[in-house]
Enzyme design. Sequence first.
Site, PDB file in Angstrom:
ATOM      1  N   LYS A 115       0.752  -1.077   0.332  1.00  0.00           N
ATOM      2  CA  LYS A 115      -0.282  -0.018   0.206  1.00  0.00           C
ATOM      3  C   LYS A 115       1.034   1.221   0.314  1.00  0.00           C
ATOM      4  O   LYS A 115       0.237   2.201  -0.697  1.00  0.00           O
ATOM      5  CB  LYS A 115      -0.608   0.048   1.080  1.00  0.00           C
ATOM      6  CG  LYS A 115      -1.711  -1.082   1.536  1.00  0.00           C
ATOM      7  CD  LYS A 115      -3.070  -0.707   0.386  1.00  0.00           C
ATOM      8  CE  LYS A 115      -4.371  -1.038  -0.180  1.00  0.00           C
ATOM      9  NZ  LYS A 115      -4.357  -2.763  -0.277  1.00  0.00           N
ATOM     10  N   LYS A 197      -2.087 -12.911  -8.376  1.00  0.00           N
ATOM     11  CA  LYS A 197      -3.900 -12.867  -8.195  1.00  0.00           C
ATOM     12  C   LYS A 197      -4.717 -12.040  -8.840  1.00  0.00           C
ATOM     13  O   LYS A 197      -4.066 -11.018  -9.054  1.00  0.00           O
ATOM     14  CB  LYS A 197      -3.963 -13.438  -6.867  1.00  0.00           C
ATOM     15  CG  LYS A 197      -3.429 -11.800  -6.110  1.00  0.00           C
ATOM     16  CD  LYS A 197      -3.986 -12.367  -4.068  1.00  0.00           C
ATOM     17  CE  LYS A 197      -3.535 -10.578  -3.913  1.00  0.00           C
ATOM     18  NZ  LYS A 197      -4.269  -9.798  -3.706  1.00  0.00           N
ATOM     19  N   LYS A 200      -9.353  -7.110  -5.976  1.00  0.00           N
ATOM     20  CA  LYS A 200     -10.246  -5.881  -6.509  1.00  0.00           C
ATOM     21  C   LYS A 200      -9.617  -4.636  -7.259  1.00  0.00           C
ATOM     22  O   LYS A 200     -10.497  -4.565  -7.743  1.00  0.00           O
ATOM     23  CB  LYS A 200     -10.451  -5.976  -5.216  1.00  0.00           C
ATOM     24  CG  LYS A 200     -12.198  -7.226  -5.027  1.00  0.00           C
ATOM     25  CD  LYS A 200     -12.039  -6.362  -3.499  1.00  0.00           C
ATOM     26  CE  LYS A 200     -12.914  -6.848  -2.809  1.00  0.00           C
ATOM     27  NZ  LYS A 200     -12.628  -7.319  -1.659  1.00  0.00           N
TER      28      LYS A 200
HETATM   29  P1  TYM Z   1     -11.259  -9.016   0.820  1.00  0.00           P
HETATM   30  O1  TYM Z   1     -11.611  -8.183   0.533  1.00  0.00           O
HETATM   31  O2  TYM Z   1      -9.265  -8.396   0.295  1.00  0.00           O
HETATM   32  O3  TYM Z   1     -10.526 -10.430   0.794  1.00  0.00           O
HETATM   33  C1  TYM Z   1     -11.809 -11.434   0.802  1.00  0.00           C
HETATM   34  C2  TYM Z   1     -11.240 -12.973   0.984  1.00  0.00           C
HETATM   35  O4  TYM Z   1     -10.763 -13.519  -0.978  1.00  0.00           O
HETATM   36  C3  TYM Z   1      -9.769 -13.862  -0.755  1.00  0.00           C
HETATM   37  N1  TYM Z   1      -9.293 -13.881  -1.495  1.00  0.00           N
HETATM   38  C4  TYM Z   1      -8.623 -14.825  -2.167  1.00  0.00           C
HETATM   39  N2  TYM Z   1      -7.960 -16.004  -2.672  1.00  0.00           N
HETATM   40  C5  TYM Z   1      -7.886 -16.532  -3.424  1.00  0.00           C
HETATM   41  N3  TYM Z   1      -6.797 -15.526  -4.273  1.00  0.00           N
HETATM   42  C6  TYM Z   1      -7.511 -14.907  -4.569  1.00  0.00           C
HETATM   43  N4  TYM Z   1      -7.037 -14.202  -5.787  1.00  0.00           N
HETATM   44  C7  TYM Z   1      -7.986 -14.292  -4.001  1.00  0.00           C
HETATM   45  N5  TYM Z   1      -8.912 -12.963  -3.506  1.00  0.00           N
HETATM   46  C8  TYM Z   1      -8.842 -12.298  -2.200  1.00  0.00           C
HETATM   47  C9  TYM Z   1      -9.350 -13.154   0.667  1.00  0.00           C
HETATM   48  O5  TYM Z   1      -7.925 -14.257   1.036  1.00  0.00           O
HETATM   49  C10 TYM Z   1      -9.801 -12.809   1.699  1.00  0.00           C
HETATM   50  O6  TYM Z   1      -9.984 -14.504   1.906  1.00  0.00           O
HETATM   51  N6  TYM Z   1      -8.140  -8.646   5.065  1.00  0.00           N
HETATM   52  C11 TYM Z   1      -9.784  -9.155   4.672  1.00  0.00           C
HETATM   53  C12 TYM Z   1     -11.109  -8.684   5.277  1.00  0.00           C
HETATM   54  C13 TYM Z   1     -10.627  -8.756   6.821  1.00  0.00           C
HETATM   55  C14 TYM Z   1     -10.738 -10.221   6.985  1.00  0.00           C
HETATM   56  C15 TYM Z   1     -11.543  -9.590   8.583  1.00  0.00           C
HETATM   57  C16 TYM Z   1     -10.534 -11.500   7.304  1.00  0.00           C
HETATM   58  C17 TYM Z   1     -11.312  -7.894   7.784  1.00  0.00           C
HETATM   59  N7  TYM Z   1     -11.003  -8.488   8.939  1.00  0.00           N
HETATM   60  C18 TYM Z   1     -11.120 -11.035   9.188  1.00  0.00           C
HETATM   61  C19 TYM Z   1     -10.519 -12.892   8.242  1.00  0.00           C
HETATM   62  C20 TYM Z   1     -10.806 -12.169   9.068  1.00  0.00           C
HETATM   63  C21 TYM Z   1      -8.770  -8.868   2.822  1.00  0.00           C
HETATM   64  O7  TYM Z   1      -8.838  -7.441   2.634  1.00  0.00           O
HETATM   65  O8  TYM Z   1      -9.940  -9.786   2.259  1.00  0.00           O
END
Ligand code: TYM
Length: 334
Positions: A115, A197, A200
């Site tokens: 970031k 990967k 978003k």
């Molecule tokens: P975020 O919003 O980026 O992604 C949500 C979930 O999707 C998974 N993910 C993927 N898995 C496999 N391949 C990919 N290309 C891929 N892109 C995204 C992420 O691993 C995630 O599980 N910090 C977290 C959000 C969060 C969270 C939490 C997660 C906030 N509090 C507590 C677990 C527990 C995030 O930004 O995920």
Amino acid sequence: MDKKKQIVMSGIRPTGFLHLGNYFGAVRNYVRLQQEYSCFFMVADLHSLTTHPDTALLKQQVFRVLAENLACGIDPEQAVLYCQSHVPETAELYLLLNMLAYVGELEKTVTFKDKVRQHPDNVNAGLLTYPVLQTADIILHRAALVPVGKDQEQHLEMARNFVKRFNHRYGDVFPEPQAFNFGEELLKVPSLDGTGKMSKSENQYATLYLADNDELIQKKIMRAKTDSGPTSPGAPKPDYIVNLFQLMKLVSTPETVAQFEAAYDSCGIRYGDMKTQLAADMIRFIGPIREKAHSIQQDSDYLQKVMRNGAQKARESASQTLQLVKEAMGLTYY
Ligand code: TYM
């Protein structure tokens, strides 16, 4: 052990449409877990504020992520589905945990460094302490299992460190949370451009969204990078071809995958045919989720009801945890 007693927690930031990585890395497992475990799934609107989203759009995106989770099969009667900012206990626990997180370790976090590189003009304290807030989300329900994709591995490792430190200093309050994928390696759904990967925020053409229409899915897949094919049997696959096979394994039948694997091995593969097949299978997979999410999104009364009920249940669980935390920390004065 009775699985119902094991607590599962996970979250998704509402920073755009959900994509195939979110589905296969996270939401698919939420759906598999919700019947047998005690599950808390959350839309992480506070986390998304670290990157200063347009607040006018945020509300819409929170509802959309909620609708997409429901369309993927989350049952709000079985799992607690809520929005992070509706549970102010999250912020309280975050503050307490911040005293146990060292600036040095936070600065070394890979997502923080990314970031800083992407937005050098917005290196705020919320970004630095992002993993502390994530830990608060998880341990607020004293969760042990956290279904996430591979990119969240380091955040979970940090969560365990914070928990160990808390338990060591104040007494055993929290289980050490583990990233969870049914005993398998955590998943990384690759992008369509052969690098990295699906995500978003990066190259939109390299990511398949659950809201993409059939034409767009087809277009994105047909644009994916290929070459003229292997020239000798047993030649290793280049990364971008490995990715295509990986995507195919997610949505096509094992017979289809085997057929293209065999064609590759015998140097007879036609990537145009493979992509046409992959696009058809992807459309079959994404289409029904997209339609369902669309119709759920029209029903704002229902979405608000789900949100309200989720917040209430999440707060009950959160306040119990905070009571334990305050007792352990000596913050109880009467
Ligand atoms: P975020 O919003 O980026 O992604 C949500 C979930 O999707 C998974 N993910 C993927 N898995 C496999 N391949 C990919 N290309 C891929 N892109 C995204 C992420 O691993 C995630 O599980 N910090 C977290 C959000 C969060 C969270 C939490 C997660 C906030 N509090 C507590 C677990 C527990 C995030 O930004 O995920």
